[in-house]
Design a protein around this motif. Structure first.
Motif: not given
Length: 633
Positions: A301-302, A232-235, A223-226
């Motif tokens: 991820i979840n 959000a990643f990196g903010t 189903y995808g990693f996002i």
């Protein structure tokens, strides 16, 4: 319905009373049923008490590995103020935790190579530092952390169970204490017995955690990693600070406690002990690193959030497996392994306490082995203090975490600096590499220990920082007492046993078989015998004197009158007079005591003989003998 519940409560109450009565009356039988048959001392070095490395691994690793169920959650809980934008930080925090894990395992492998007889940080510090307080800091830190580990592990297990069965929430503390009692019984049965019980649940838990990680990866590949729930990643959210990151890191590092257990317990491995212990360390490090990173990654991820009524692991499992049989199975294995995680702590605490006690810094009772060759006093002390903590903090892991892991990182740091000194002193093969590993370990563990102390201070860490100096003070006081006793009892070359005349004083309460038995024994010692009677009024004294005369006055009788109905006051005055009058003689007190045949008969009689014996031994430098007379009915 209520009527039948009341009837059931009464039935259970009666059954409990019967079991208590049976336990008291048949103590040896109950002990044999619970703990098993006593083992010979010769069996201590038997293969039956030593463990293969792949059996020892799940037992000794349960403490470290089980913390993967709450370590990432503890770290993420500190980031909750940052909202959804801060959740991604659990990934770099977990990576940093794994790097620290690798450094610590390498450092402790160096410790095993140098000190294969166990003792961990305490043995390293004692051998490499001239001041004893350094080794006491190491031992006290570890012993405190072991106690907290038991409380945290059991509390976390109950919280995992309550996540699946919320109806159990009001009974968390009671269930935690019940689990602790079961754990004590298992450990009192001995290491080999524990191995049979503990190995398989821990292995099954490891399999379950790897299954969760694999299920998550399959779900993400499909189903995808996002996902819509993935933050959000990196903010860098508002409110982010170095202090907050350090707090999150220190909480996540609660997953690293228990690393030292293998190095402390090297003697329980089968030969070759060093090689088997190192195998266990490497295997444990790889599995723990994979699990920590996998669980943290899937939680991110979840987009799982903190829920005081449902652990993050429980939420993650329900996403992949629903609430069916597999979910229930994993929750139950989590529950079991978190309880059993304390087993490695019981082993480590009791063995370390015995090592420290052998050096005279803890009570010698920690050296005593029980029927099953385990250090049973250490096990019981550990369980008692952990039980108090569970009651005080109501079996809540988050309340205990701030107290947790400070002590163990202090001992880590001491162990690293001790090994640095050792490699500089003895050098040997590959010493620059060993030195470099421990130097890096020393710097990092020092930094982490300071981070713990600063970031967790207001959350409860101050308690440990107060208790730790107190433990060291008491250890030094115990050692000083043992030294003073040894010096006072030491014989010089001119001291030899000498014989002295004995004045035997028989305490009598009347004229009967018990008194006859005691006076017969006193006369057989070929000493001067005086019978002493304490009366509370003139009539009682006259009656005693008449009965004594009718009996034939087998020895001199001295009657004392007690104005305040006390036995001790007139007897102490008499002893003082006799000590001044007969300075060349040894005063020997003989106390008659009859022993009932049935246990409940003891409740029907006073225990003046026991009271007198305790008082004389505590206050007078005289010989005291209890002469028993066993009743037939």
């Amino acid at each position: 319905m209520v009527h039948w519940v009341k009837v059931l409560e009464w039935v259970l109450g009666v059954v409990a009373l019967v079991l208590i009565w049976y336990s008291i009356h048949n103590l040896k039988s109950v002990k044999k049923i619970l703990l098993g048959h006593p083992m010979r001392t010769a069996e201590l070095q038997s293969k039956h008490t030593k463990l293969l490395w792949f059996i020892a691994l799940p037992i000794l690793s349960a403490d470290l590995y089980s913390s993967v169920s709450y370590g990432p959650e503890s770290g993420l809980t500190e980031l909750v103020l940052l909202g959804e934008e801060g959740k991604w930080l659990i990934i770099p925090i977990t990576v940093a935790t794994i790097v620290l894990l690798g450094i610590l395992i390498l450092s402790y492998i160096m410790g095993i190579l140098a000190y294969p007889n166990g003792g961990g940080a305490y043995a390293i510090a004692k051998d490499n530092f001239s001041t004893i307080w350094v080794s006491l800091v190491a031992s006290s830190s570890l012993l405190i952390d072991y106690i907290l580990t038991v409380a945290v592990s059991i509390s976390a297990s109950i919280e995992a169970l309550v996540s699946a069965y919320p109806a159990l929430e009001p009974y968390e503390t009671v269930l935690a204490i019940l689990c602790l009692v079961i754990l004590v019984i298992i450990n009192l049965r001995g290491v080999a017995e524990s191995a049979r019980v503990l190995a398989w649940p821990t292995i099954c838990f490891i399999v379950c955690m790897l299954l969760v990680i694999i299920a998550g990866l399959l779900d993400e590949f499909q189903y995808g990693f996002i996902k819509s729930s993935t933050p959000a990643f990196g903010t860098f959210p508002k409110g982010l600070s170095i202090l907050l990151l350090l707090k999150a890191f220190s909480s996540a590092c609660s997953a690293l406690t228990g690393i030292e257990t293998i190095s402390n317990a090297v003697p329980i491995f089968r030969e070759p002990q060093k090689r088997n212990a190192i195998k266990s360390y490497i295997t444990l490090g790889i599995i723990t690193a994979i699990t920590l990173l996998g669980i943290s990654f899937h939680i991110y991820i979840n987009g799982i959030s903190v829920d005081s009524h449902n652990t993050m692991l429980s939420q993650l499992i329900s996403i992949y497996f629903g609430d069916g049989i597999l979910y229930q199975l994993i929750i139950w294995f989590t529950f079991i392994v978190l309880i059993l995680a304390a087993n490695s702590t019981f082993t480590g605490f009791s063995q370390l306490a015995a090592i420290v006690a052998a050096d005279g810094f803890l009570p010698r009772g920690f050296l005593n082995r029980g029927d099953r060759l385990g250090y049973s006093n250490g096990i019981i002390v550990l369980a008692s203090i952990a039980c108090i903590l569970i009651i005080i903090f109501h079996a809540h892991t988050n309340a205990l975490i701030p107290l947790y892991a400070i002590g163990v990182f202090v001992s880590f740091t001491i162990a690293q600096f001790g090994l640095i000194k050792r490699w500089l002193k003895i050098k040997g093969a590959y010493w620059p590499l060993k030195f470099s590993i421990n130097l890096v370990g020393a710097v990092i563990t020092s930094v982490v220990a300071v981070i713990f102390a600063v970031t967790k201070f207001t959350g409860g860490a101050w308690i440990i920082l107060v208790i730790l100096p107190m433990c060291i003070f008491f250890s030094l006081a115990i050692h000083r007492h043992y030294q003073e006793v040894a010096n006072e009892l030491k014989l010089d070359g001119s001291t030899l046993p000498i014989s002295s005349e004995v004045l035997s004083i028989v305490l009598v309460s009347g004229v009967h078989r018990v008194v006859n038995n005691t006076i017969s024994f006193a006369k057989s010692l070929n000493s001067e015998v005086i019978a002493v009677y304490v009366g509370f009024d003139d009539e009682a004294i006259r009656t005693m004197e008449d009965n004594w005369a009718k009996w034939g006055s087998p020895c001199r009788l001295v009657c004392l009158k007690s104005k305040y109905r006390s036995l001790l006051e007139p007897l102490s005055r008499l002893i003082k007079v006799l000590e001044e009058k007969h300075q060349e003689k040894v005063i020997h007190i003989l106390i008659p005591q009859f022993i009932p045949i049935k246990w409940w008969h003891h409740l029907l009689h006073n225990h003046s003989a026991l009271m007198l014996r305790v008082w004389f031994l505590s206050h007078k430098d005289i010989a005291v003998t209890t002469v028993p007379y066993h009743l037939r009915k």
